[in-house]
Design a protein around this motif. Structure first.
Motif, mmCIF file in Angstrom:
data_model
loop_
_atom_site.group_PDB
_atom_site.id
_atom_site.type_symbol
_atom_site.label_atom_id
_atom_site.label_comp_id
_atom_site.label_asym_id
_atom_site.label_seq_id
_atom_site.Cartn_x
_atom_site.Cartn_y
_atom_site.Cartn_z
ATOM 1 N N LYS A 47 0.581 -0.987 -0.204
ATOM 2 C CA LYS A 47 -0.453 -0.018 0.285
ATOM 3 C C LYS A 47 1.185 1.425 -0.241
ATOM 4 O O LYS A 47 2.097 1.192 0.359
ATOM 5 C CB LYS A 47 -0.689 -0.078 1.337
ATOM 6 C CG LYS A 47 -2.135 -0.782 1.203
ATOM 7 C CD LYS A 47 -2.477 -0.638 2.241
ATOM 8 C CE LYS A 47 -4.445 -1.640 2.124
ATOM 9 N NZ LYS A 47 -4.801 -1.457 3.441
ATOM 10 N N HIS A 49 -0.049 4.202 1.695
ATOM 11 C CA HIS A 49 -0.785 5.108 2.050
ATOM 12 C C HIS A 49 -1.719 4.068 2.879
ATOM 13 O O HIS A 49 -2.131 3.232 2.445
ATOM 14 C CB HIS A 49 -1.388 6.380 1.981
ATOM 15 C CG HIS A 49 -2.205 6.428 0.959
ATOM 16 N ND1 HIS A 49 -3.601 5.902 1.402
ATOM 17 C CD2 HIS A 49 -2.396 6.383 -0.169
ATOM 18 C CE1 HIS A 49 -4.017 6.554 0.453
ATOM 19 N NE2 HIS A 49 -4.198 6.663 -0.364
ATOM 20 N N PRO A 50 -1.042 4.052 4.628
ATOM 21 C CA PRO A 50 -2.851 3.554 5.018
ATOM 22 C C PRO A 50 -3.598 3.500 4.787
ATOM 23 O O PRO A 50 -5.086 2.221 4.840
ATOM 24 C CB PRO A 50 -2.743 3.682 6.753
ATOM 25 C CG PRO A 50 -1.118 4.130 6.735
ATOM 26 C CD PRO A 50 -0.512 5.004 5.121
ATOM 27 N N GLU A 51 -4.949 4.552 4.464
ATOM 28 C CA GLU A 51 -5.965 4.262 3.603
ATOM 29 C C GLU A 51 -6.129 3.983 2.483
ATOM 30 O O GLU A 51 -7.709 3.830 1.799
ATOM 31 C CB GLU A 51 -6.080 5.876 3.703
ATOM 32 C CG GLU A 51 -6.641 6.670 5.467
ATOM 33 C CD GLU A 51 -4.807 6.647 5.219
ATOM 34 O OE1 GLU A 51 -4.707 6.978 4.232
ATOM 35 O OE2 GLU A 51 -4.534 6.998 6.581
ATOM 36 N N GLU A 52 -5.600 3.399 1.577
ATOM 37 C CA GLU A 52 -5.063 2.607 0.553
ATOM 38 C C GLU A 52 -6.340 1.863 0.465
ATOM 39 O O GLU A 52 -5.757 0.775 1.581
ATOM 40 C CB GLU A 52 -4.325 2.727 -0.708
ATOM 41 C CG GLU A 52 -4.054 2.279 -1.601
ATOM 42 C CD GLU A 52 -3.032 2.444 -2.668
ATOM 43 O OE1 GLU A 52 -2.623 2.389 -3.535
ATOM 44 O OE2 GLU A 52 -1.924 1.966 -1.901
ATOM 45 N N SER A 53 -6.933 1.425 0.103
ATOM 46 C CA SER A 53 -7.275 0.067 0.335
ATOM 47 C C SER A 53 -6.947 -1.263 -0.894
ATOM 48 O O SER A 53 -5.669 -1.224 -1.333
ATOM 49 C CB SER A 53 -8.822 -0.117 -0.665
ATOM 50 O OG SER A 53 -9.354 0.327 -1.981
ATOM 51 N N GLU A 56 -8.099 -0.870 -4.388
ATOM 52 C CA GLU A 56 -6.791 0.427 -4.557
ATOM 53 C C GLU A 56 -5.552 -0.235 -5.252
ATOM 54 O O GLU A 56 -4.620 0.189 -6.110
ATOM 55 C CB GLU A 56 -7.082 1.258 -3.818
ATOM 56 C CG GLU A 56 -8.398 1.991 -4.390
ATOM 57 C CD GLU A 56 -8.598 2.843 -3.367
ATOM 58 O OE1 GLU A 56 -8.769 3.881 -3.361
ATOM 59 O OE2 GLU A 56 -8.202 3.018 -1.629
ATOM 60 N N THR A 57 -5.147 -0.693 -4.240
ATOM 61 C CA THR A 57 -2.980 -1.302 -4.014
ATOM 62 C C THR A 57 -3.920 -2.155 -5.646
ATOM 63 O O THR A 57 -2.686 -2.185 -6.135
ATOM 64 C CB THR A 57 -2.899 -1.877 -2.978
ATOM 65 O OG1 THR A 57 -3.344 -0.874 -2.062
ATOM 66 C CG2 THR A 57 -1.786 -2.156 -2.763
#
Length: 161
Positions: A47, A49-53, A56-57
């Motif tokens: 990922k 960033h931590p918020e990336e699902s 999305e990754t």
């Protein structure tokens, strides 16, 4: 003597990654050769960033590593709802925060309509090949990657006769 500063927390890799098995309806699997180690693998990546699902990754990593648009109507990206948790190899631990020793890897499958040419990122990968699923599993360096490929027949509907 001056000591170098440790990397900033933003520079550390997130210990959450995806593994995307790219395959055709005939169960031919795409493998790409790592530029750094020379080993064969499916698409993988952490990922950003931590918020990336996870989704999305997976879409981003497939695009970055192969040039394939996983959102294209002729492609079918599927979250296999599987996660591997494993110890990070010592050779790669420097990329992670000091207290991190394990990674969680989410597994996806991406069905493409046929063998398609790929555009590799030369700093990451040097070659690509399409192989029957069992031969692809034998070529993988990573045990979790080989296991995922061996599960492929569970996720591919039988060809109609």
């Amino acid at each position: 003597m001056l000591q170098p500063l440790p990397p900033s927390p933003a520079a550390f890799k997130i210990p959450e990654s995806v593994l995307v098995v790219i395959y055709t309806p005939e169960q031919e699997v795409l493998l790409i050769r790592r530029a750094d180690w020379g080993t064969w693998q499916s698409v993988t990546g952490s990922k950003d960033h931590p918020e990336e699902s996870w989704l999305e990754t997976a879409i981003r990593e497939v695009q970055e590593e192969t040039g394939i648009d996983a959102r294209h109507p002729s492609c079918h990206l599927q979250d296999w709802q599987l996660e591997n948790v494993y110890d990070i190899y010592p050779a790669w631990r420097w990329r992670y925060a000091p207290e991190v020793s394990r990674n969680t890897e989410r597994v996806f499958g991406l069905c493409v309509p046929q063998r398609i040419p790929v555009v590799l990122s030369p700093r990451e990968h040097t070659d690509a090949q399409w192989l029957p699923w069992h031969a692809a599993a034998d070529q993988c360096f990573s045990p979790s990657n080989a296991e995922a490929i061996l599960m492929l027949p569970r996720f591919v509907p039988p060809a109609s006769l």
